[in-house]
Design a protein around this motif. Structure first.
Motif, PDB file in Angstrom:
ATOM      1  N   VAL A  86      -7.506  -9.716   3.356  1.00 32.14           N
ATOM      2  CA  VAL A  86      -7.757  -8.273   3.276  1.00 32.14           C
ATOM      3  C   VAL A  86      -6.790  -7.527   4.192  1.00 32.14           C
ATOM      4  N   GLU A  87      -6.618  -8.016   5.401  1.00 27.33           N
ATOM      5  CA  GLU A  87      -5.693  -7.379   6.346  1.00 27.33           C
ATOM      6  C   GLU A  87      -4.276  -7.351   5.780  1.00 27.33           C
ATOM      7  N   LEU A 129     -11.865   1.096   3.682  1.00 31.79           N
ATOM      8  CA  LEU A 129     -10.773   0.853   4.622  1.00 31.79           C
ATOM      9  C   LEU A 129      -9.794   2.020   4.729  1.00 31.79           C
ATOM     10  N   GLY A 130     -10.071   3.110   4.039  1.00 38.13           N
ATOM     11  CA  GLY A 130      -9.201   4.274   4.128  1.00 38.13           C
ATOM     12  C   GLY A 130      -7.851   4.082   3.476  1.00 38.13           C
ATOM     13  N   MET A 131      -7.809   3.282   2.397  1.00 38.77           N
ATOM     14  CA  MET A 131      -6.545   3.037   1.705  1.00 38.77           C
ATOM     15  C   MET A 131      -6.204   4.203   0.785  1.00 38.77           C
ATOM     16  N   VAL A 132      -4.931   4.290   0.428  1.00 39.29           N
ATOM     17  CA  VAL A 132      -4.492   5.316  -0.506  1.00 39.29           C
ATOM     18  C   VAL A 132      -5.065   5.003  -1.881  1.00 39.29           C
ATOM     19  N   SER A 133      -5.713   5.975  -2.509  1.00 40.46           N
ATOM     20  CA  SER A 133      -6.346   5.749  -3.811  1.00 40.46           C
ATOM     21  C   SER A 133      -5.337   5.949  -4.941  1.00 40.46           C
ATOM     22  N   VAL A 134      -5.683   5.435  -6.116  1.00 45.35           N
ATOM     23  CA  VAL A 134      -4.816   5.565  -7.293  1.00 45.35           C
ATOM     24  C   VAL A 134      -4.923   6.982  -7.843  1.00 45.35           C
ATOM     25  N   ASP A 135      -3.785   7.576  -8.118  1.00 44.38           N
ATOM     26  CA  ASP A 135      -3.724   8.916  -8.688  1.00 44.38           C
ATOM     27  C   ASP A 135      -4.403   8.929 -10.054  1.00 44.38           C
ATOM     28  N   GLN A 136      -5.344   9.838 -10.271  1.00 50.42           N
ATOM     29  CA  GLN A 136      -6.055   9.915 -11.541  1.00 50.42           C
ATOM     30  C   GLN A 136      -5.127  10.305 -12.685  1.00 50.42           C
ATOM     31  N   GLU A 137      -3.995  10.914 -12.377  1.00 48.25           N
ATOM     32  CA  GLU A 137      -3.030  11.324 -13.400  1.00 48.25           C
ATOM     33  C   GLU A 137      -1.897  10.309 -13.577  1.00 48.25           C
ATOM     34  N   LYS A 138      -2.100   9.097 -13.075  1.00 47.55           N
ATOM     35  CA  LYS A 138      -1.005   8.123 -13.073  1.00 47.55           C
ATOM     36  C   LYS A 138      -0.539   7.780 -14.490  1.00 47.55           C
ATOM     37  N   GLU A 139      -1.462   7.610 -15.417  1.00 45.46           N
ATOM     38  CA  GLU A 139      -1.078   7.272 -16.790  1.00 45.46           C
ATOM     39  C   GLU A 139      -0.266   8.398 -17.423  1.00 45.46           C
ATOM     40  N   ARG A 140      -0.700   9.632 -17.219  1.00 44.07           N
ATOM     41  CA  ARG A 140       0.038  10.765 -17.775  1.00 44.07           C
ATOM     42  C   ARG A 140       1.424  10.853 -17.159  1.00 44.07           C
ATOM     43  N   ARG A 141       1.501  10.640 -15.847  1.00 45.65           N
ATOM     44  CA  ARG A 141       2.801  10.730 -15.176  1.00 45.65           C
ATOM     45  C   ARG A 141       3.740   9.601 -15.612  1.00 45.65           C
ATOM     46  N   LEU A 142       3.173   8.420 -15.868  1.00 45.16           N
ATOM     47  CA  LEU A 142       3.980   7.311 -16.367  1.00 45.16           C
ATOM     48  C   LEU A 142       4.598   7.679 -17.715  1.00 45.16           C
ATOM     49  N   ARG A 180      -5.910  -0.682  14.835  1.00 48.96           N
ATOM     50  CA  ARG A 180      -7.094  -1.124  15.569  1.00 48.96           C
ATOM     51  C   ARG A 180      -8.368  -0.793  14.796  1.00 48.96           C
ATOM     52  N   GLU A 181      -8.404   0.400  14.219  1.00 47.74           N
ATOM     53  CA  GLU A 181      -9.569   0.778  13.423  1.00 47.74           C
ATOM     54  C   GLU A 181      -9.684  -0.089  12.174  1.00 47.74           C
ATOM     55  N   LEU A 182      -8.558  -0.418  11.591  1.00 45.63           N
ATOM     56  CA  LEU A 182      -8.571  -1.274  10.407  1.00 45.63           C
ATOM     57  C   LEU A 182      -9.201  -2.623  10.722  1.00 45.63           C
ATOM     58  N   LEU A 183      -8.815  -3.232  11.834  1.00 51.18           N
ATOM     59  CA  LEU A 183      -9.387  -4.521  12.216  1.00 51.18           C
ATOM     60  C   LEU A 183     -10.886  -4.421  12.436  1.00 51.18           C
ATOM     61  N   GLN A 184     -11.329  -3.317  13.008  1.00 49.97           N
ATOM     62  CA  GLN A 184     -12.769  -3.117  13.213  1.00 49.97           C
ATOM     63  C   GLN A 184     -13.496  -2.997  11.885  1.00 49.97           C
ATOM     64  N   GLN A 185     -12.892  -2.301  10.926  1.00 46.45           N
ATOM     65  CA  GLN A 185     -13.514  -2.137   9.615  1.00 46.45           C
ATOM     66  C   GLN A 185     -13.553  -3.462   8.851  1.00 46.45           C
ATOM     67  N   ILE A 186     -12.494  -4.234   8.976  1.00 49.34           N
ATOM     68  CA  ILE A 186     -12.457  -5.527   8.288  1.00 49.34           C
ATOM     69  C   ILE A 186     -13.465  -6.495   8.897  1.00 49.34           C
ATOM     70  N   ALA A 187     -13.673  -6.403  10.195  1.00 53.97           N
ATOM     71  CA  ALA A 187     -14.559  -7.333  10.896  1.00 53.97           C
ATOM     72  C   ALA A 187     -15.987  -7.296  10.361  1.00 53.97           C
TER      73      ALA A 187
END
Length: 276
Positions: free
Chosen positions: A233-234, A193-206, A249-256
């Motif tokens: 999901v939407e 769905l093209g969502m923002v992914s979790v930063d791989q350095e998140k634990e270190r930054r925390l 609009r693209e999101l709805l198409q991907q979810i469909a």
């Protein structure tokens, strides 16, 4: 908004304490802040004017999604870790709709909460979620509008962390509960769905963001498999920062074309910290 909760707040201009009278919070130096008709108090400093928090649409989507119970495992883990006394004050930074804060307050009639968020749309929701909660608009990266040592517990769920200010606001024996996403969190949906992914350095930054003011005293992984219909999901996508980046609009198409129910992993770490 209850007057006893306003006494835990301080003026964003001079840092003096506030008192509530006739729907106006005032400090001894004469700075005043009127309660919004929706019940929240705007203590956003002048330097932060123009900052955009979550939109009305994002807050609405979060209200619907959380109301279905899909993230109840996070709320339940916070409740178990809270260890609250009967008259404790809980402050949530980046409280959004107040879902987690209201859950942690539980059934204790004397417990109190303050929901902090930069979004006025979130503040409107939080102001209505529980009469024991005061809803305040502020900037988490600036000085928090709370008196020193006011809170016995602070919550920080997928939200900004200003370590120095959180340590100042916590009582010396208080605790900070932080929820951060793991790499597996929503992994089945992120790329599709093209969502923002979790930063791989998140634990270190925390660790780096809190280490100067706090010591970690506990940590646990909260993980379960969610089964979501397409509406869920939407709402999930639209309640996150991904909403600012996807084409609707693209999101709805991907979810469909997703199978229903869609499988998504809830995977977060709940860490407990004490001020140094």
């Amino acid at each position: 908004m209850r007057a006893d909760l306003v006494t835990a707040l301080r003026c964003p201009v001079c840092a003096d304490g506030l008192l509530l009278a006739d729907r106006t919070a005032r400090c001894p130096r004469g700075h005043s802040y009127d309660l919004a008709k929706q019940g929240y108090l705007n203590l956003l400093p002048a330097a932060s004017n123009g900052i955009e928090g979550d939109s009305a649409a994002m807050v609405g989507a979060r209200t619907v999604f959380l109301g279905t119970g899909h993230y109840a495992a996070i709320r339940d883990a916070l409740i178990l870790a809270s260890g609250l006394g009967e008259e404790d004050l809980v402050v949530e930074v980046g409280a959004g709709t107040g879902y987690y804060l209201a859950g942690v307050l539980g059934l204790g009639p004397q417990r109190r909460g303050i929901a902090l968020d930069v979004s006025k749309f979130a503040a409107r929701r939080a102001a209505k979620v529980d009469p024991r909660i005061a809803s305040v608009v502020c900037d988490a990266w600036q000085e928090l509008p709370l008196v020193d040592g006011a809170a016995q517990l602070m919550l920080n769920v997928f939200a900004p962390r200003n370590a120095a200010e959180m340590a100042r606001v916590l009582a010396p024996d208080g605790r900070l509960l932080v929820v951060t996403p793991n790499q597996q969190h929503l992994a089945e949906l992120v790329h599709v769905l093209g969502m923002v992914s979790v930063d791989q350095e998140k634990e270190r930054r925390l660790q780096e963001s809190l280490a100067g003011e706090f010591d970690r005293v506990g940590s646990e992984v909260v993980e379960e498999t969610m089964r979501l219909d397409k509406t869920a999901v939407e709402q999930l996508v639209l309640m996150t920062p991904s909403a600012r980046h996807v084409n609707y609009r693209e999101l709805l198409q991907q979810i469909a074309v997703l199978r229903e129910p869609a499988i998504a992993t809830l995977s977060v770490t709940l860490s407990t910290w004490r001020p140094r």
